[in-house]
Structure formats: structure tokens, C-alpha cells
Scaffold this motif. Structure first.
Motif, short mmCIF file in Angstrom:
data_model
loop_
_atom_site.label_atom_id
_atom_site.label_comp_id
_atom_site.label_asym_id
_atom_site.label_seq_id
_atom_site.Cartn_x
_atom_site.Cartn_y
_atom_site.Cartn_z
N GLN A 1 0.84 -1.19 0.00
CA GLN A 1 0.00 0.00 0.00
C GLN A 1 0.88 1.24 0.00
OE1 GLN A 1 -3.34 -0.28 -0.23
NE2 GLN A 1 -3.12 -2.53 -0.19
N ALA A 2 0.37 2.33 -0.54
CA ALA A 2 1.07 3.61 -0.54
C ALA A 2 0.29 4.62 0.30
CB ALA A 2 1.25 4.13 -1.96
N SER A 3 1.00 5.52 0.97
CA SER A 3 0.34 6.54 1.79
C SER A 3 1.20 7.80 1.82
CB SER A 3 0.12 6.02 3.22
OG SER A 3 1.36 5.70 3.83
N TYR A 4 0.58 8.91 2.16
CA TYR A 4 1.30 10.17 2.24
C TYR A 4 2.07 10.26 3.55
CZ TYR A 4 -1.28 11.71 -1.84
OH TYR A 4 -1.80 11.82 -3.11
N HIS A 5 3.24 10.83 3.48
CA HIS A 5 4.09 10.96 4.66
C HIS A 5 3.91 12.32 5.33
CE1 HIS A 5 8.11 11.90 6.57
NE2 HIS A 5 7.71 10.81 7.24
N THR A 6 3.73 12.29 6.63
CA THR A 6 3.66 13.52 7.41
C THR A 6 5.07 13.94 7.82
OG1 THR A 6 1.49 12.90 8.30
CG2 THR A 6 2.74 14.58 9.50
#
Length: 316
Positions: A64-69
Motif C-alpha cells: 500500500q502507498a500513503s502520504y508521509h507527514t
């Protein structure tokens, strides 16, 4: 008068077994016939092993891909894993015995014909087992949690309506798209009657693009939704639930199956011994025994990559 000195065509370096070289020719004929008749062998996963009784095929889930904070620690993710173990079946053989007296009375070389028949018989059995595995995959749940299972569509007219078959194959390709199955190495296998129905549906010619994808004159259809169409007589067509002539794992009802659409990763074969030919003279029976054989096992790998068009739900 002196005896003639024959040049034995089957001897290697003019010594030893007078049929030694003939065996290699016959083996070549069997391999050629096997490859020519097989519609499934090169279109699924094959693993060759040197010894053992089975092989493991790992099956992995999706990342899965997600945005990094900014500033947050990156810890990775869990990818689910599963496996398929394919076990070698019993040795499959095709034997023919040729009597000396019959061969001497015969006026043509029968052994080359028989070797071709052996190759075709082995290829048909091989193909039918791989086809059964593709159907099994299409009927199976997911191997890895989170991934989809196999797919199917049921329509009583799939055995008589070419337009519905064309649409069913097209829609199967769409479903494989939604499951992220790669476009390359997808195939659709049809029985000759169903293939002819698709050709006669007149959807084989793309009139808008003026591109020939098939021909009534040639009885040909190349692709549907970018899926190559393969015509074969080796599709499973009967209720094999009580068929003791095939491995127990393959015994199921295939009578409703009309079309198999699948990616090559949906099915696998473990090969311990490739197609080989043995020939031996039996003095006690005054003839030659010819045996073609191979030692393999088949099994489903990724159910999400297989789809079945059928006329009814299979019997349990």
C-alpha cells in the motif's frame, strides 16, 4: 559369393545397438507432436525440479502507498504471504507394442506414426489437466487475505450464442483489470464450436477502426479485449467427479465450462521428468514395446487471475 556388408543406419559409430540412433529420432518426433498439440503448456507457470515429490510456489499480497507527514517515523508495512504446494502426480504413460510379424508384413514404417500418436496422447492428457487446474483456480477463494478470489459468469446460452460469448470474454478481461492482473500473458481458451460461434458473431471485425481482427473467410478471431483467443479440443467437457482415470484433486464437474480466461500465473506445473521415449525389444514376446511418459504435477496458484464462462453452476 560373399555376404554383403550392411551400413546399419541406427548404429552409433558403426558399433553397438543397431537401433541406438533411431531412438533419438523417435523421441524427437514425440516431443514435436507434444509441443504441436499442446495449447496450455507454454501459457502457464512451469517449474522444473531435479528431485523430490513437490514444489512450493509463494504467493504474496499487495503493498500500500500513503502520504508521509513531515517528521513522522516511517516504520514500514505488513505484506501478507501465502503459498501453494504442488505435488507430483503418478507417472503418465502411453505404451504401444509392435509385433515383429506385423511389422515385417507391413509395407510402411509404423513406428514413426505410433510415436507421433504417443506424443499427441500425452499432450492431450497434459493439456486437459492444466485446463482443469485453471477452472479450479477460477472456482477457488483467495490464497492471501485481502486479495480477490477466482471469477465466473453463468449464462445458459454460452454454448450456443457467439455474441454472448464475445461479451462474456470482454467482460472477463474487465474483471481481471479491476483485480490488477497484468495485461500481458492473458489467454482465453475455447472449444472449436464456441470459437466458431464467436467468429460468426461478426464482432471479429472492428469496422470503426477498419482493423481486421478476424475473418469469416478464414474462420479466425485473434483477440477480444486484448486477450488472445486459443481454439483447442483439450478443454474439459464432462462431469469428472467419479473419473478415476485422473488424479483425485482434479475430479470435479466440468460439463458447464465453455471458456477459460486466465493469466499464466493462475496455474502451475511441477515437472520432475519431461516427455521421454523408451523402446525395448522383448524377445519373449517377439516385438518392440514403445513407451512415452512424463512425470509432472499440476495445481492452481493465483485464483484472482482466472475466470470461467459456464452454462450452469457445477455439480458438487
Amino acid at each position: 559369393m560373399a555376404n554383403a556388408t550392411p551400413s546399419r543406419l541406427g548404429q552409433e559409430n558403426a558399433a553397438g545397438d543397431v537401433t541406438a540412433l533411431f531412438l533419438k529420432v523417435m523421441s524427437g518426433e514425440i516431443l514435436a507432436a507434444f509441443d504441436r498439440e499442446s495449447a496450455f503448456r507454454m501459457r502457464h507457470m512451469v517449474r522444473v525440479i531435479a528431485n523430490g515429490k513437490s514444489a512450493q510456489f509463494p504467493v504474496t499480497g499487495l503493498a500500500q502507498a500513503s502520504y508521509h507527514t513531515p517528521g513522522a517515523e516511517i516504520t514500514g508495512q505488513t505484506i501478507r504471504h501465502g503459498e501453494r504446494v504442488i505435488v507430483i502426480d503418478d507417472m503418465l504413460i502411453s505404451p504401444i507394442f509392435v509385433s515383429n510379424i506385423d511389422e515385417m508384413m507391413n509395407y510402411y514404417d509404423v513406428r514413426s506414426i505410433y510415436s507421433n500418436e504417443i506424443g499427441e496422447a500425452l499432450a492431450k492428457a497434459y493439456d486437459q489437466n492444466v485446463a482443469r487446474v485453471f477452472v479450479e483456480a477460477a472456482r477457488s477463494p483467495a490464497v492471501v487475505t485481502g486479495l480477490p478470489g477466482g471469477g465466473s459468469d453463468t449464462d445458459a446460452d454460452y454454448d450456443t450464442d457467439g455474441t454472448k460469448l464475445w461479451t462474456g470474454i470482454f467482460n472477463a478481461g474487465v474483471e481481471l483489470d479491476t483485480k490488477d492482473i497484468p495485461m500481458a500473458d492473458r489467454y482465453a481458451w475455447l472449444k472449436p464450436v464456441q470459437y466458431a460461434l464467436v467468429v460468426q458473431s461478426e464482432k471479429v471485425i472492428d469496422r470503426d477502426l477498419n482493423e481486421m481482427n478476424g475473418s469469416l473467410a478464414e474462420g479466425l478471431v485473434k483477440r477480444i479485449n486484448s486477450i488472445p483467443i486459443i481454439k483447442t479440443n483439450n478443454m474439459p467437457t464432462t462431469d469428472d467427479r467419479a473419473n478415476t482415470a485422473i488424479p483425485a484433486a482434479r475430479r470435479a464437474d466440468y460439463s458447464p465450462t465453455q471458456v477459460i480466461i486466465a493469466h499464466r500465473n493462475a496455474a502451475g506445473t511441477v515437472q520432475l521428468q519431461d516427455v521421454t521415449m523408451e523402446q525395448d525389444y522383448d524377445m519373449r514376446r517377439q516385438g518392440h514395446l514403445m513407451v512415452g511418459k512424463y512425470l509432472v504435477g499440476h495445481g492452481p496458484l493465483r485464483p484472482e487471475a482466472a475466470f470461467e464462462l459456464r452454462t450452469a453452476a457445477p455439480l458438487e
